[in-house]
Design a protein around this motif. Structure first.
Motif, PDB file in Angstrom:
ATOM      1  N   ARG A 153       0.830  -1.210   0.000  1.00  0.00           N
ATOM      2  CA  ARG A 153       0.000   0.000   0.000  1.00  0.00           C
ATOM      3  C   ARG A 153       0.865   1.262   0.000  1.00  0.00           C
ATOM      4  NH1 ARG A 153      -3.500   1.266  -2.034  1.00  0.00           N
ATOM      5  NH2 ARG A 153      -4.696   2.528  -0.545  1.00  0.00           N
ATOM      6  N   LEU A 154       1.944   1.265   0.759  1.00  0.00           N
ATOM      7  CA  LEU A 154       2.832   2.423   0.750  1.00  0.00           C
ATOM      8  C   LEU A 154       3.389   2.660  -0.651  1.00  0.00           C
ATOM      9  CD1 LEU A 154       4.670   1.700   4.105  1.00  0.00           C
ATOM     10  CD2 LEU A 154       3.287   3.740   3.658  1.00  0.00           C
ATOM     11  N   ARG A 155       3.780   1.593  -1.324  1.00  0.00           N
ATOM     12  CA  ARG A 155       4.298   1.728  -2.679  1.00  0.00           C
ATOM     13  C   ARG A 155       3.194   2.179  -3.640  1.00  0.00           C
ATOM     14  NH1 ARG A 155       5.678  -3.083  -3.361  1.00  0.00           N
ATOM     15  NH2 ARG A 155       3.813  -3.753  -4.464  1.00  0.00           N
ATOM     16  N   GLU A 156       2.007   1.596  -3.521  1.00  0.00           N
ATOM     17  CA  GLU A 156       0.906   1.905  -4.447  1.00  0.00           C
ATOM     18  C   GLU A 156       0.519   3.384  -4.396  1.00  0.00           C
ATOM     19  OE1 GLU A 156      -2.102  -0.812  -3.202  1.00  0.00           O
ATOM     20  OE2 GLU A 156      -1.097  -2.555  -4.082  1.00  0.00           O
ATOM     21  N   VAL A 157       0.520   3.965  -3.204  1.00  0.00           N
ATOM     22  CA  VAL A 157       0.091   5.366  -3.099  1.00  0.00           C
ATOM     23  C   VAL A 157       1.261   6.332  -3.264  1.00  0.00           C
ATOM     24  CG1 VAL A 157      -1.823   4.711  -1.593  1.00  0.00           C
ATOM     25  CG2 VAL A 157       0.308   5.546  -0.565  1.00  0.00           C
ATOM     26  N   GLY A 158       2.492   5.820  -3.277  1.00  0.00           N
ATOM     27  CA  GLY A 158       3.656   6.674  -3.434  1.00  0.00           C
ATOM     28  C   GLY A 158       4.093   7.376  -2.172  1.00  0.00           C
ATOM     29  N   ALA A 159       3.715   6.834  -1.011  1.00  0.00           N
ATOM     30  CA  ALA A 159       4.121   7.413   0.269  1.00  0.00           C
ATOM     31  C   ALA A 159       5.601   7.152   0.532  1.00  0.00           C
ATOM     32  CB  ALA A 159       3.272   6.840   1.398  1.00  0.00           C
ATOM     33  N   ALA A 160       6.158   7.886   1.498  1.00  0.00           N
ATOM     34  CA  ALA A 160       7.565   7.730   1.851  1.00  0.00           C
ATOM     35  C   ALA A 160       7.705   7.246   3.291  1.00  0.00           C
ATOM     36  CB  ALA A 160       8.301   9.049   1.686  1.00  0.00           C
ATOM     37  N   VAL A 161       8.734   6.441   3.527  1.00  0.00           N
ATOM     38  CA  VAL A 161       9.100   6.042   4.880  1.00  0.00           C
ATOM     39  C   VAL A 161      10.449   6.671   5.206  1.00  0.00           C
ATOM     40  CG1 VAL A 161       7.777   3.900   4.799  1.00  0.00           C
ATOM     41  CG2 VAL A 161      10.178   3.884   4.097  1.00  0.00           C
ATOM     42  N   VAL A 162      10.715   6.814   6.500  1.00  0.00           N
ATOM     43  CA  VAL A 162      11.942   7.496   6.919  1.00  0.00           C
ATOM     44  C   VAL A 162      12.727   6.600   7.866  1.00  0.00           C
ATOM     45  CG1 VAL A 162      12.936   9.557   7.933  1.00  0.00           C
ATOM     46  CG2 VAL A 162      10.756   9.715   6.730  1.00  0.00           C
ATOM     47  N   HIS A 163      13.977   6.353   7.505  1.00  0.00           N
ATOM     48  CA  HIS A 163      14.886   5.534   8.304  1.00  0.00           C
ATOM     49  C   HIS A 163      15.542   6.406   9.365  1.00  0.00           C
ATOM     50  CE1 HIS A 163      17.730   2.625   9.546  1.00  0.00           C
ATOM     51  NE2 HIS A 163      18.672   2.834   8.639  1.00  0.00           N
ATOM     52  N   CYS A 164      15.436   5.968  10.633  1.00  0.00           N
ATOM     53  CA  CYS A 164      15.994   6.709  11.769  1.00  0.00           C
ATOM     54  C   CYS A 164      16.965   5.794  12.518  1.00  0.00           C
ATOM     55  CB  CYS A 164      14.872   7.166  12.699  1.00  0.00           C
ATOM     56  SG  CYS A 164      13.537   8.075  11.897  1.00  0.00           S
ATOM     57  N   PRO A 165      18.155   5.546  11.972  1.00  0.00           N
ATOM     58  CA  PRO A 165      18.998   4.463  12.486  1.00  0.00           C
ATOM     59  C   PRO A 165      19.542   4.675  13.884  1.00  0.00           C
ATOM     60  CG  PRO A 165      20.166   5.702  10.794  1.00  0.00           C
ATOM     61  CD  PRO A 165      18.742   6.158  10.758  1.00  0.00           C
ATOM     62  N   SER A 189      23.828  14.978  14.125  1.00  0.00           N
ATOM     63  CA  SER A 189      24.637  14.943  12.912  1.00  0.00           C
ATOM     64  C   SER A 189      24.096  13.961  11.881  1.00  0.00           C
ATOM     65  CB  SER A 189      26.074  14.551  13.270  1.00  0.00           C
ATOM     66  OG  SER A 189      26.824  14.263  12.111  1.00  0.00           O
ATOM     67  N   MET A 190      23.921  14.437  10.649  1.00  0.00           N
ATOM     68  CA  MET A 190      23.559  13.533   9.568  1.00  0.00           C
ATOM     69  C   MET A 190      24.747  12.671   9.145  1.00  0.00           C
ATOM     70  SD  MET A 190      20.336  13.689   8.993  1.00  0.00           S
ATOM     71  CE  MET A 190      20.099  12.975   7.381  1.00  0.00           C
ATOM     72  N   LEU A 191      25.974  13.106   9.407  1.00  0.00           N
ATOM     73  CA  LEU A 191      27.112  12.217   9.184  1.00  0.00           C
ATOM     74  C   LEU A 191      27.020  10.989  10.076  1.00  0.00           C
ATOM     75  CD1 LEU A 191      30.068  14.775   8.914  1.00  0.00           C
ATOM     76  CD2 LEU A 191      29.114  13.397   7.043  1.00  0.00           C
ATOM     77  N   ARG A 192      26.761  11.216  11.357  1.00  0.00           N
ATOM     78  CA  ARG A 192      26.619  10.082  12.276  1.00  0.00           C
ATOM     79  C   ARG A 192      25.428   9.216  11.894  1.00  0.00           C
ATOM     80  NH1 ARG A 192      27.471   6.010  13.665  1.00  0.00           N
ATOM     81  NH2 ARG A 192      26.913   5.055  15.645  1.00  0.00           N
ATOM     82  N   THR A 193      24.378   9.848  11.382  1.00  0.00           N
ATOM     83  CA  THR A 193      23.198   9.111  10.955  1.00  0.00           C
ATOM     84  C   THR A 193      23.506   8.246   9.742  1.00  0.00           C
ATOM     85  OG1 THR A 193      21.806  10.884  11.833  1.00  0.00           O
ATOM     86  CG2 THR A 193      20.781   9.372  10.279  1.00  0.00           C
ATOM     87  N   MET A 194      24.288   8.775   8.799  1.00  0.00           N
ATOM     88  CA  MET A 194      24.727   7.951   7.666  1.00  0.00           C
ATOM     89  C   MET A 194      25.560   6.770   8.142  1.00  0.00           C
ATOM     90  SD  MET A 194      25.779  10.645   4.655  1.00  0.00           S
ATOM     91  CE  MET A 194      25.837  12.259   5.418  1.00  0.00           C
ATOM     92  N   ALA A 195      26.448   7.020   9.108  1.00  0.00           N
ATOM     93  CA  ALA A 195      27.267   5.936   9.645  1.00  0.00           C
ATOM     94  C   ALA A 195      26.400   4.860  10.283  1.00  0.00           C
ATOM     95  CB  ALA A 195      28.267   6.482  10.672  1.00  0.00           C
ATOM     96  N   ALA A 196      25.386   5.287  11.031  1.00  0.00           N
ATOM     97  CA  ALA A 196      24.494   4.314  11.671  1.00  0.00           C
ATOM     98  C   ALA A 196      23.689   3.548  10.626  1.00  0.00           C
ATOM     99  CB  ALA A 196      23.564   5.037  12.644  1.00  0.00           C
ATOM    100  N   ALA A 197      23.289   4.209   9.553  1.00  0.00           N
ATOM    101  CA  ALA A 197      22.572   3.506   8.482  1.00  0.00           C
ATOM    102  C   ALA A 197      23.466   2.446   7.858  1.00  0.00           C
ATOM    103  CB  ALA A 197      22.108   4.501   7.425  1.00  0.00           C
ATOM    104  N   TYR A 198      24.744   2.759   7.704  1.00  0.00           N
ATOM    105  CA  TYR A 198      25.695   1.757   7.203  1.00  0.00           C
ATOM    106  C   TYR A 198      25.782   0.572   8.155  1.00  0.00           C
ATOM    107  CZ  TYR A 198      30.091  -0.411   5.819  1.00  0.00           C
ATOM    108  OH  TYR A 198      31.050  -1.324   5.433  1.00  0.00           O
ATOM    109  N   GLU A 199      25.876   0.862   9.440  1.00  0.00           N
ATOM    110  CA  GLU A 199      26.002  -0.208  10.439  1.00  0.00           C
ATOM    111  C   GLU A 199      24.753  -1.078  10.487  1.00  0.00           C
ATOM    112  OE1 GLU A 199      26.792   2.383  13.677  1.00  0.00           O
ATOM    113  OE2 GLU A 199      28.936   2.589  13.210  1.00  0.00           O
ATOM    114  N   VAL A 200      23.580  -0.465  10.423  1.00  0.00           N
ATOM    115  CA  VAL A 200      22.337  -1.239  10.394  1.00  0.00           C
ATOM    116  C   VAL A 200      22.288  -2.101   9.137  1.00  0.00           C
ATOM    117  CG1 VAL A 200      19.823  -1.067  10.173  1.00  0.00           C
ATOM    118  CG2 VAL A 200      21.029   0.331  11.863  1.00  0.00           C
ATOM    119  N   GLY A 201      22.707  -1.523   8.009  1.00  0.00           N
ATOM    120  CA  GLY A 201      22.748  -2.311   6.784  1.00  0.00           C
ATOM    121  C   GLY A 201      23.662  -3.509   6.900  1.00  0.00           C
ATOM    122  N   GLN A 202      24.820  -3.333   7.515  1.00  0.00           N
ATOM    123  CA  GLN A 202      25.745  -4.446   7.714  1.00  0.00           C
ATOM    124  C   GLN A 202      25.106  -5.554   8.545  1.00  0.00           C
ATOM    125  OE1 GLN A 202      28.151  -4.656   5.673  1.00  0.00           O
ATOM    126  NE2 GLN A 202      30.040  -4.002   6.672  1.00  0.00           N
TER     127      GLN A 202
END
Length: 432
Positions: free
Chosen positions: A281-293, A329-342
């Motif tokens: 449903r999120l994809r069908e309506v074009g809604a966005a989700v937000v990652h908060c790692p 910091s969005m730098l720290r947030t990018m780092a956390a997104a990398y860690e969650v991805g790992q």
């Protein structure tokens, strides 16, 4: 006539989504580049020789090897939680009751709201963030303070009065009617003024009755160009609570959908534990989700499925989730997104991380034509990074074989010392 400014440095932004296309097809890099801004907008960009020849009278700002980027965009924050960031050791519901709600009650005081709004924007600017989407509190004074301070600085921001008519303490509880009336009044006053946009803001289903969700759904139907922001499937015990409160709903997302709160301008924070129907449903309506790692790991919520959701076609933004998140910091947030991805078995590329913090978040909030890019005609929100800001980062970056390898140590180890300069609406806010 507005001054023409020519910035020299390494230019990087995106022409496409690096989750969906090869890097060479979706990145735009000028190793020896220049950017021209005038009157709050980006006028031109390109190789330094061409740009300097075309604009001989421009004031030159030379950042050397500095990396000139679109300003970072934080797609889900709670600016009223600034003073209580990094509060110890609770699950979501206990954390809200112990820390968040007592702090948010203080925003009935306009002076306190103004103090925190200024402090929050100081802290985020120092970290290279130029735009954000913020929950405020139920108090109109808190919304006014955030918007007024952002307008004073010329920032593009989105915010909204947070609505709650149950399961919240005295002083933070409204009604379905007051939520509609006060949200509408703020929307009509601020939406489209300066660089301000309004977001209709139910906190989440557990703190709103069906009547309140329906009232806010009606308001959104009257103003469909506004964003609607809320929370979705952050923790498993939260989902169980939603089931008990909405026994007729098919799933968590359905509690919003039944009341007119699902649409293309919907922004759903966290979205960790989604059901297949919810993803569809999120994809069908074009809604966005937000990652908060940083928030998801700090409060123990779970591991966001970035690769899986992107592969299924969802729009995704990136956010600090101040103050559930543990850093501005969005730098720290990018780092956390990398860690969650790992931890999920996927190593996100530095380009994908940077895209999430710039063009990806701009797209998630429906502003890709204005911010998150260095394209001519876009708004001049710019962050410049020093890729050798500390000895540890500098020694690693010096060994890099390409730009992305040089950037990655700053993503993983960088902080506000890496932010060499920040420009907001064409005016310098940080840096010499």
């Amino acid at each position: 006539m507005a001054e023409t400014i020519l910035m020299k440095g390494q230019l990087v932004d995106f022409t496409g989504d690096p989750f969906a296309a090869p890097l060479a097809e979706c990145t735009r890099i000028e190793a020896h580049g220049a950017l021209v801004i005038r009157g709050g907008q980006i006028l031109d960009r390109g190789p330094v020789d061409r740009i300097t020849a075309a604009y001989p009278r421009a004031r030159v700002v030379d950042y050397g090897q500095g990396l000139i980027l679109p300003g970072f965009i934080d797609a889900h924050v709670h600016f009223p939680q600034t003073a209580m960031i990094a509060s110890w050791g609770k699950r979501l519901i206990d954390w809200l009751n112990t820390y968040t709600f007592p702090e948010e009650t203080r925003f009935a005081d306009p002076d306190y709201a103004a103090e925190i709004a200024a402090r929050y924007l100081d802290l985020t600017t120092a970290n290279g963030t130029t735009s954000m989407v913020s929950f405020c509190t139920i108090h109109p004074a808190g919304v006014e303070a955030f918007f007024a301070e952002a307008a004073r600085r010329g920032q593009r921001v989105v915010g909204g009065r947070t609505c709650m008519d149950r399961n919240s303490p005295d002083g933070l509880r409204d009604t379905a009617q007051s939520a509609y009336d006060e949200s509408r009044a703020l929307l009509e006053k601020w939406h489209g003024q300066e660089r301000i946009s309004y977001a209709i803001t139910p906190r989440f289903s557990p703190t709103s009755t069906p009547d309140q969700l329906a009232a806010l759904g009606a308001l959104w139907a009257e103003h469909p160009d506004c964003l609607m922001q809320t929370h979705l499937s952050e923790q498993t015990d939260e989902i169980d609570w939603v089931r008990s409160l909405y026994p007729q709903a098919r799933d968590y997302l359905d509690t919003y959908e039944q009341h007119g709160l699902l649409g293309a301008n919907g922004l759903y924070g966290h979205a960790i534990h989604l059901e297949p129907r919810e993803i569809d449903r999120l994809r069908e309506v074009g809604a966005a989700v937000v990652h908060c790692p940083t928030s998801n790991t700090f409060i123990g919520s779970g591991l966001f499925d970035m690769a899986g959701l992107k592969a299924q076609g969802l729009r995704v933004g990136l956010a600090t989730d101040t103050g559930g998140g543990s850093n501005f910091s969005m730098l720290r947030t990018m780092a956390a997104a990398y860690e969650v991805g790992q931890l999920r078995g996927v190593a996100l590329h530095p380009a994908q991380l940077l895209w999430l913090a710039t063009a990806g978040s701009a797209g998630a909030i429906g502003m890709a034509d204005r911010i998150g890019t260095l394209a001519p005609g876009s708004e001049a929100d710019i962050t410049v990074l020093d890729l050798g800001s500390t000895p540890a980062i500098a020694q690693r970056s010096a060994r890099a074989g390409d730009l992305w390898e040089a950037l990655f140590p700053t993503i993983m180890m960088g902080d506000d010392r890496a932010v060499q300069a920040v420009w907001i609406a064409g005016r310098q806010a940080i840096g010499a």
